[in-house]
Enzyme design. Structure first.
Site, PDB file in Angstrom:
ATOM      1  N   ASP A 406       4.372  -3.020   1.657  1.00 21.68           N
ATOM      2  CA  ASP A 406       5.601  -3.339   0.939  1.00 21.68           C
ATOM      3  C   ASP A 406       5.756  -2.383  -0.248  1.00 21.68           C
ATOM      4  O   ASP A 406       5.033  -2.496  -1.246  1.00 21.68           O
ATOM      5  CB  ASP A 406       5.551  -4.791   0.458  1.00 21.68           C
ATOM      6  CG  ASP A 406       6.881  -5.282  -0.080  1.00 21.68           C
ATOM      7  OD1 ASP A 406       7.751  -4.436  -0.385  1.00 21.68           O
ATOM      8  OD2 ASP A 406       7.061  -6.504  -0.202  1.00 21.68           O
ATOM      9  N   HIS A 407       6.704  -1.462  -0.143  1.00 21.90           N
ATOM     10  CA  HIS A 407       6.860  -0.430  -1.166  1.00 21.90           C
ATOM     11  C   HIS A 407       7.427  -0.976  -2.478  1.00 21.90           C
ATOM     12  O   HIS A 407       7.483  -0.249  -3.470  1.00 21.90           O
ATOM     13  CB  HIS A 407       7.771   0.685  -0.631  1.00 21.90           C
ATOM     14  CG  HIS A 407       7.431   2.046  -1.160  1.00 21.90           C
ATOM     15  ND1 HIS A 407       6.296   2.319  -1.884  1.00 21.90           N
ATOM     16  CD2 HIS A 407       8.087   3.233  -1.061  1.00 21.90           C
ATOM     17  CE1 HIS A 407       6.266   3.576  -2.216  1.00 21.90           C
ATOM     18  NE2 HIS A 407       7.341   4.173  -1.730  1.00 21.90           N
ATOM     19  N   ARG A 408       7.806  -2.240  -2.499  1.00 22.85           N
ATOM     20  CA  ARG A 408       8.245  -2.836  -3.772  1.00 22.85           C
ATOM     21  C   ARG A 408       7.083  -2.944  -4.757  1.00 22.85           C
ATOM     22  O   ARG A 408       7.279  -2.826  -5.976  1.00 22.85           O
ATOM     23  CB  ARG A 408       8.842  -4.234  -3.543  1.00 22.85           C
ATOM     24  CG  ARG A 408      10.127  -4.266  -2.727  1.00 22.85           C
ATOM     25  CD  ARG A 408      10.592  -5.696  -2.534  1.00 22.85           C
ATOM     26  NE  ARG A 408       9.585  -6.488  -1.810  1.00 22.85           N
ATOM     27  CZ  ARG A 408       9.627  -7.814  -1.724  1.00 22.85           C
ATOM     28  NH1 ARG A 408      10.590  -8.494  -2.322  1.00 22.85           N
ATOM     29  NH2 ARG A 408       8.707  -8.466  -1.033  1.00 22.85           N
TER      30      ARG A 408
END
Length: 435
Positions: A406-408
């Site tokens: 999850d690049h968040r």
């Protein structure tokens, strides 16, 4: 005789409700303690609800396909002994009940009339309606289309009791306003599922309940997380040769088949310990750093669907313990014998796409986790071997590791370092390791 209320039991963290899939006992049947009374299904696993007492089933409070909340009474069992509180109400209350009987009868007539004019309400593929909401709709003469148009504030857009009360409060004034202003554009009807278009000879297959839930979760995950992938190739020649050498002895000593899966799970657990910010969950704008390393392991079900049982505290298991845990969960998944607790509490997930011959994949994150690792098929390939005397071409066993994260909350550096750590643990395998 006493009456025992059978309630929907707690089925693990985050499980708040279940759908009744079948009743195994009918009213009038004799039931023994611990005997299964009904079958239920949550969003991940099917299970049975046993009786806690010996007795006779005298009342069933919900039907098949009804959604029941944890703690709700679902059936009544009559047992030997005293304690029937329903039969020992105060006499004063009985007098009040007799006096109010005519008024109750009038109300019942009104309710019956409304129910007769309203079409039967049913849940559809997009929304579930609880028995309470269905009863309120019938009592108020609300048909299926009108109910489908009500905005729900519950989980997954489900219509709650509060939503129904708010709608009914404004319903009368809305109807009056519409009658006074007929020139206004009519309110569009609720969106209905498009008819299935099939050519002659095509087979129409209805999705299973679990299939629908999995589809919903997959779409929800893609819409929630900013998925990004990193790929790396690992040389597992030492592991291949070591396993070939010890698997026979392992089977004789432990009675367990030593597959590659527990070896890979051990490496992932070590990497999670090295990079604890991969062992987190994201809840809104808050990051929860998990204390325990609980590895989810995607396993196939007999109907072709996948389920993710969880190996609890995986970083604390040796290879023997990991092998037993993997084989136990995989076997019970195939036999549909997983319990709700077996699929709860995962902090990171591993899926073996190599089982189907795939060399890599782009797996979807299991929410609210932030990463999932796909294990590709092990292939025998030509590779450059570096030695003090120069480089040579040799045959090696290699596989791809595909890491979705999850690049968040996980940047490329962390995502790449983590999957490289897994690779390093695999390639550093001790060929003389004892078990």
């Amino acid at each position: 005789m006493a009456r025992f209320e059978l309630k929907l039991p707690k089925m693990g963290e985050s499980v708040a409700e279940a759908t009744i899939t079948s009743w195994l006992k009918e009213v009038g049947d004799t039931i023994e303690q611990d005997e299964a009374v009904l079958e239920i299904a949550t969003d991940k696993v099917d299970s049975e609800v046993p009786s806690e007492v010996d007795g006779v089933l005298v009342e069933v409070l919900f039907n098949v396909d009804d959604v029941v909340q944890v703690g709700q009474t679902i059936a009544v069992i009559e047992t030997e002994g005293e304690g029937n509180t329903a039969a020992t109400e105060p006499k004063a209350e009985e007098v009040v009940e007799e006096k109010t009987a005519p008024a109750v009868a009038e109300v019942e007539k009104t309710v019956t009339k409304a129910q007769e004019t309203a079409a039967p309400i049913s849940s559809n593929g997009e929304r579930f309606y609880s028995p309470l909401v269905k009863n309120m709709a019938k009592a108020e003469g609300i048909d299926q289309a009108e109910l489908d148009a009500i905005t729900g504030t519950g989980k997954d857009g489900r219509v709650t009791k509060a939503d129904m009360q708010a709608y009914l409060k404004n319903r009368g004034s809305q109807l009056a306003q519409e009658a006074a202003a007929p020139a206004k554009t009519a309110k569009p009807e609720a969106k209905k599922p498009a008819p299935v278009v099939a050519a002659q000879g095509d087979e129409i297959i209805e999705m299973t309940r679990m299939g629908k839930l999995i589809a919903h979760h997959m779409v929800d995950s893609v819409q929630t997380s900013a998925h990004v992938q990193s790929f790396i190739e690992a040389d597992v020649t030492n592991i291949w040769n070591w396993r070939k050498k010890v698997k026979g002895e392992f089977m004789k000593r432990e009675g367990e088949n030593l597959t590659f899966t527990p070896i890979f799970m051990e490496a992932v657990a070590k990497a999670l310990r090295d990079f604890p910010m991969m062992n987190i969950s994201l809840q809104g704008d808050t990051i929860v750093k998990k204390k325990n390393v609980n590895l989810g392991m995607a396993a196939a079900l007999p109907d072709g669907n996948l389920i993710v049982p969880v190996i609890k505290n995986a970083d604390q298991l040796n290879l023997v313990g990991m092998t037993k845990a993997v084989n136990d969960l995989a076997g019970r998944a195939r036999d549909n014998k997983l319990k709700p607790d077996d699929i709860q509490g995962g902090t990171y997930t591993v899926t073996n796409v190599g089982t189907f011959g795939s060399i890599m994949g782009t797996p979807i994150i299991n929410q609210p986790q932030v990463g999932i690792l796909a294990l590709g098929a092990i292939r025998k390939v030509p590779a450059v071997i570096e030695t003090p005397d120069g480089d040579f071409i040799g045959i090696r066993y290699k596989m791809f590791l595909s890491h979705s994260y999850d690049h968040r909350v996980v940047n490329g550096a962390l995502g790449g370092q983590f999957v490289k750590a897994v690779k390093d643990y695999l390639e550093a395998w001790d060929s003389n390791r004892e078990i």
